[in-house]
Design a protein around this motif. Structure first.
Motif, PDB file in Angstrom:
ATOM      1  N   LEU A 102      68.911  25.079  22.380  1.00 57.93           N
ATOM      2  CA  LEU A 102      69.471  24.425  23.324  1.00 57.93           C
ATOM      3  C   LEU A 102      70.117  25.061  24.369  1.00 57.93           C
ATOM      4  O   LEU A 102      69.967  24.699  25.553  1.00 57.93           O
ATOM      5  N   LEU A 103      70.830  26.260  24.266  1.00 53.77           N
ATOM      6  CA  LEU A 103      71.381  26.958  25.183  1.00 53.77           C
ATOM      7  C   LEU A 103      70.174  27.787  25.938  1.00 53.77           C
ATOM      8  O   LEU A 103      70.439  28.027  27.214  1.00 53.77           O
ATOM      9  N   SER A 104      69.076  28.125  25.246  1.00 56.09           N
ATOM     10  CA  SER A 104      67.966  28.793  25.933  1.00 56.09           C
ATOM     11  C   SER A 104      67.393  27.489  27.149  1.00 56.09           C
ATOM     12  O   SER A 104      67.146  27.885  28.137  1.00 56.09           O
ATOM     13  N   VAL A 105      67.293  26.336  26.418  1.00 58.46           N
ATOM     14  CA  VAL A 105      67.059  25.348  27.396  1.00 58.46           C
ATOM     15  C   VAL A 105      67.881  25.085  28.613  1.00 58.46           C
ATOM     16  O   VAL A 105      67.520  25.293  29.882  1.00 58.46           O
ATOM     17  N   GLY A 106      69.126  25.241  28.462  1.00 55.36           N
ATOM     18  CA  GLY A 106      70.283  25.163  29.406  1.00 55.36           C
ATOM     19  C   GLY A 106      70.168  26.389  30.361  1.00 55.36           C
ATOM     20  O   GLY A 106      70.343  25.977  31.561  1.00 55.36           O
ATOM     21  N   LEU A 107      69.805  27.553  29.830  1.00 62.92           N
ATOM     22  CA  LEU A 107      69.788  28.647  30.867  1.00 62.92           C
ATOM     23  C   LEU A 107      68.592  28.306  31.859  1.00 62.92           C
ATOM     24  O   LEU A 107      68.877  29.076  32.945  1.00 62.92           O
ATOM     25  N   ALA A 108      67.628  28.023  31.161  1.00 58.67           N
ATOM     26  CA  ALA A 108      66.303  27.597  32.427  1.00 58.67           C
ATOM     27  C   ALA A 108      66.677  26.698  33.302  1.00 58.67           C
ATOM     28  O   ALA A 108      66.293  26.769  34.302  1.00 58.67           O
ATOM     29  N   ILE A 109      67.341  25.459  32.909  1.00 53.06           N
ATOM     30  CA  ILE A 109      67.737  24.249  33.989  1.00 53.06           C
ATOM     31  C   ILE A 109      68.766  25.068  34.881  1.00 53.06           C
ATOM     32  O   ILE A 109      68.668  24.343  35.839  1.00 53.06           O
ATOM     33  N   GLU A 110      69.749  25.430  34.137  1.00 57.73           N
ATOM     34  CA  GLU A 110      70.811  25.971  35.035  1.00 57.73           C
ATOM     35  C   GLU A 110      70.077  26.892  36.225  1.00 57.73           C
ATOM     36  O   GLU A 110      70.679  26.726  37.508  1.00 57.73           O
ATOM     37  N   ALA A 111      69.179  27.781  36.130  1.00 65.80           N
ATOM     38  CA  ALA A 111      68.668  28.679  37.024  1.00 65.80           C
ATOM     39  C   ALA A 111      67.722  27.847  37.930  1.00 65.80           C
ATOM     40  O   ALA A 111      67.682  28.343  39.224  1.00 65.80           O
ATOM     41  N   ALA A 112      67.222  26.594  37.547  1.00 62.27           N
ATOM     42  CA  ALA A 112      66.419  25.651  38.425  1.00 62.27           C
ATOM     43  C   ALA A 112      67.277  24.963  39.349  1.00 62.27           C
ATOM     44  O   ALA A 112      66.740  24.497  40.485  1.00 62.27           O
ATOM     45  N   LEU A 113      68.436  24.827  39.166  1.00 62.58           N
ATOM     46  CA  LEU A 113      69.540  23.731  39.784  1.00 62.58           C
ATOM     47  C   LEU A 113      70.246  24.561  40.827  1.00 62.58           C
ATOM     48  O   LEU A 113      70.466  25.742  40.608  1.00 62.58           O
ATOM     49  N   PRO A 114      70.777  23.847  41.856  1.00 62.56           N
ATOM     50  CA  PRO A 114      71.524  24.291  42.866  1.00 62.56           C
ATOM     51  C   PRO A 114      72.905  25.018  41.971  1.00 62.56           C
ATOM     52  O   PRO A 114      73.401  24.441  41.240  1.00 62.56           O
TER      53      PRO A 114
END
Length: 493
Positions: free
Chosen positions: A473-485
């Motif tokens: 879940l944290l790995s997914v969060g890292l990817a999503i955070e990088a894609a958002l402003p």
């Protein structure tokens, strides 16, 4: 642990750290940035603590119950002396953190935000805090909370209402409001909260930061003033998912090689039950975030968790209200606080909390044993198996939905109700609506900021994963955070 993230992220961290120090605004450093700067002797722990103490000042927005600037400065001096010796350093060496005041910190009061415990000073750290201190962390102070963690506003009648980091007239969320506000206002890079039904995730979302509720039982809960041992867990709050991952590594001993997943390979379930009936600005930001993720390659999957939500609503309050009578009483006795459950109820200052204890815990409206038993043996297992089936049947990495249906509301008018799409609705039930079901299921939940409303208020995106999938879940969060402003800091900062 020093090699914690991939080389690319380490390079970004270095650039951000140097930029922040060049601007003389070291209070904006994340945990990873500050730890790197201290280890490389570009920054001292004393400089960082002094900057945070100065920024905190005298008007603290009721963020703290105990502000231990002297203790933090002394610990920082020791940390700096160790750096000079060349001895091995822990991954949090010299990093100041804040701790919710229902978590024991040796030598400091642990009030639980309630008058009856204002003089209780534990001799030992709670194990979850001890792990962070063993890694080099320094405690700046004990943060304010909704009294006894029994609410979501942190409008505490005994110690003051906690001001939101982005608008002091708005509440900080709860119950870990002081920790959320401190991290959001750049008064500390990270901190510890606790979460029973959303108490890490709600204040994180409302103060524009990240927060993790781990799988129940993954973090040690000893030394924490309880509500419900079935539902309670400590959880970290920080300003980046990478920082949460580092704190999770320190607390659990998980491998330190976490990397972001590829967005093109993830499947996110979007439950209409949680994504619907939210404020227009929340909907705008949530929709924009989903559009961004879909364009980056994520697959969005409509899912139905209506039955699980309905079952969790039936089970949640009976579990918490029955167990607090057992678990809080046992805690008070075990830790020789000299305070009884009846003392807690008699001295409770916040009207909502006093009502709960006088009527729903110790009074004639207390939960019958058979209702509690049915909640634990029938309803909760159905919630857990239902969530597991949804994740498996749809091959989901996570569920995605707004952390709260609306942003932070005015302190002065929201103790009982708030307005949502033209309807007056109960504040507590509305703000836990999206976070509580995962708490009953015991699954991990991660919230990260997705932007500001037209009024400049943060909105959070929650990701819930299958039980024990915390690191993924944290790995997914890292990817999503990088894609958002990137989330902007509060304008006052």
């Amino acid at each position: 642990m020093r090699r914690y993230l991939a080389a690319g992220l380490a390079a970004v961290t270095a650039i951000c750290s140097e930029a922040a120090m060049a601007d003389d605004d070291i209070t904006t450093l994340t945990v990873l940035e500050a730890a790197r700067a201290i280890a490389e002797k570009k920054l001292t722990s004393t400089e960082l603590v002094e900057a945070l103490v100065a920024k905190t000042g005298e008007d603290r927005g009721n963020v703290y119950i105990t502000f231990d600037s002297e203790g933090a400065l002394a610990a920082a001096a020791e940390a700096d002396a160790k750096v000079k010796t060349g001895a091995p350093l822990g991954p949090l060496h010299g990093i100041p953190i804040v701790v919710k005041d229902n978590i024991a910190a040796a030598g400091l009061p642990a009030t639980g935000g309630t008058p009856a415990l204002k003089d209780w000073i534990p001799a030992d750290d709670a194990p979850v805090l001890a792990k962070l201190r063993d890694a080099g962390a320094i405690v700046l102070g004990k943060t304010n909370l909704h009294e006894l963690a029994f609410g979501i506003t942190s409008n505490n009648a005994a110690f003051g209402a906690v001001a939101n980091a982005y608008d002091p007239a708005r509440f900080a969320g709860g119950s870990s409001g002081g920790t959320g506000a401190a991290v959001g206002a750049r008064l500390a890079p990270a901190g510890l909260g606790t979460d029973t039904g959303g108490s890490v995730r709600i204040p994180s979302a409302l103060n524009g930061v990240t927060g993790l509720r781990p799988t129940t039982g993954r973090y040690p809960a000893e030394g924490i003033i309880p509500i419900s041992l079935t539902r309670d867990t400590p959880g970290p709050i920080a300003r980046s998912v990478a920082d949460l991952a580092l704190l999770d590594t320190v607390i659990t001993g998980a491998p330190d090689d976490l990397q972001a997943v590829a967005l093109t390979g993830i499947r996110l379930g979007v439950p209409a039950k949680l994504a619907g009936n939210v404020s227009p600005e929340t909907d705008r930001l949530f929709t924009a975030a989903l559009d961004t993720l879909e364009k980056a390659g994520a697959t969005l999957v409509p899912v139905d968790i209506g039955n699980e939500v309905d079952l969790s609503n039936k089970a949640g309050f009976p579990i918490a209200l029955w167990e607090v009578k057992r678990d809080l009483a046992a805690f008070l006795d075990k830790h020789e606080t000299g305070v009884s459950l009846e003392d807690i109820a008699a001295k409770a200052a916040s009207p909502d909390v006093k009502f709960v204890f006088d009527n729903l815990v110790l009074g004639d409206q207390a939960i019958p044993d058979e209702v509690y038993t049915a909640s634990m043996t029938t309803l909760r297992p159905l919630v857990q198996s239902g969530y597991a089936d949804v994740f498996a049947a749809n091959k989901l990495d996570a569920l995605a939905f707004p952390t709260t249906p609306l942003p932070a509301q005015a302190i002065a008018t929201s103790d009982r109700t708030v307005s949502l799409n033209g309807e007056e609705v109960p504040t507590f039930n509305t703000f836990i609506r999206n976070t509580d079901p995962a708490s009953i299921a015991g699954i991990p939940g991660l919230t990260l900021p997705i932007g500001l409303t037209s009024d400049g208020l943060p909105v959070g995106l929650e990701l819930d994963g299958p039980a024990h999938s915390d690191r993924h879940l944290l790995s997914v969060g890292l990817a999503i955070e990088a894609a958002l402003p990137v989330m902007p800091a509060p304008s006052a900062n």
